[in-house]
Motif scaffolding. Structure first.
Motif, PDB file in Angstrom:
ATOM      1  N   UNK A   6       4.239  -2.972  -8.924  1.00 45.81           N
ATOM      2  CA  UNK A   6       4.733  -4.352  -8.697  1.00 45.81           C
ATOM      3  C   UNK A   6       5.465  -3.962  -9.619  1.00 45.81           C
ATOM      4  N   UNK A   7       6.431  -3.042 -10.557  1.00 45.53           N
ATOM      5  CA  UNK A   7       6.916  -3.096 -11.414  1.00 45.53           C
ATOM      6  C   UNK A   7       8.053  -2.381 -10.789  1.00 45.53           C
ATOM      7  N   UNK A   8       8.901  -2.357  -9.725  1.00 43.92           N
ATOM      8  CA  UNK A   8      10.015  -2.083  -9.371  1.00 43.92           C
ATOM      9  C   UNK A   8      11.470  -1.879 -10.222  1.00 43.92           C
ATOM     10  N   UNK A   9      11.321  -2.810 -12.000  1.00 39.10           N
ATOM     11  CA  UNK A   9      11.939  -2.629 -12.561  1.00 39.10           C
ATOM     12  C   UNK A   9      12.448  -1.746 -13.531  1.00 39.10           C
ATOM     13  N   UNK A  10      11.746  -1.003 -13.767  1.00 36.52           N
ATOM     14  CA  UNK A  10      11.612  -0.002 -14.458  1.00 36.52           C
ATOM     15  C   UNK A  10      11.899   1.531 -14.075  1.00 36.52           C
ATOM     16  N   UNK A  11      12.685   1.626 -13.950  1.00 32.35           N
ATOM     17  CA  UNK A  11      13.207   3.154 -13.379  1.00 32.35           C
ATOM     18  C   UNK A  11      12.355   4.494 -13.932  1.00 32.35           C
ATOM     19  N   UNK A  12      11.522   3.987 -14.903  1.00 27.28           N
ATOM     20  CA  UNK A  12      10.155   5.773 -15.030  1.00 27.28           C
ATOM     21  C   UNK A  12       9.851   5.957 -14.237  1.00 27.28           C
ATOM     22  N   UNK A  13       9.218   5.866 -13.224  1.00 24.67           N
ATOM     23  CA  UNK A  13       8.463   6.625 -12.360  1.00 24.67           C
ATOM     24  C   UNK A  13       9.510   7.008 -11.348  1.00 24.67           C
ATOM     25  N   UNK A  14      10.373   6.429 -11.337  1.00 27.18           N
ATOM     26  CA  UNK A  14      11.157   7.409  -9.938  1.00 27.18           C
ATOM     27  C   UNK A  14      12.053   8.674 -10.579  1.00 27.18           C
TER      28      UNK A  14
END
Length: 57
Positions: A6-14
């Motif tokens: 749910x951590x959509x603010x962290x760009x690491x996955x993208x």
């Protein structure tokens, strides 16, 4: 990676997904350009290692 789903603010996955797709695209382009002379897996390993080296520095 320590990310919550749910951590959509962290760009690491993208960023990881984008880097992976870039490596696949680079490996495929090299493979086709070289008339498939070298195994695609070898080229993909080289591309992925290039990204890891940059990240480790």
């Amino acid at each position: 990676m320590g990310l919550r789903a749910t951590d959509h603010a962290d760009p690491a996955a993208a960023a990881m997904i984008g880097a992976t797709f870039a490596c696949v695209e680079a490996a495929l382009a090299s493979w086709v350009f070289d008339d498939e002379a070298r195994p695609l897996a070898e080229l993909l390993d080289r591309a992925m290692n290039a990204v890891c080296r940059v990240n480790d520095e």
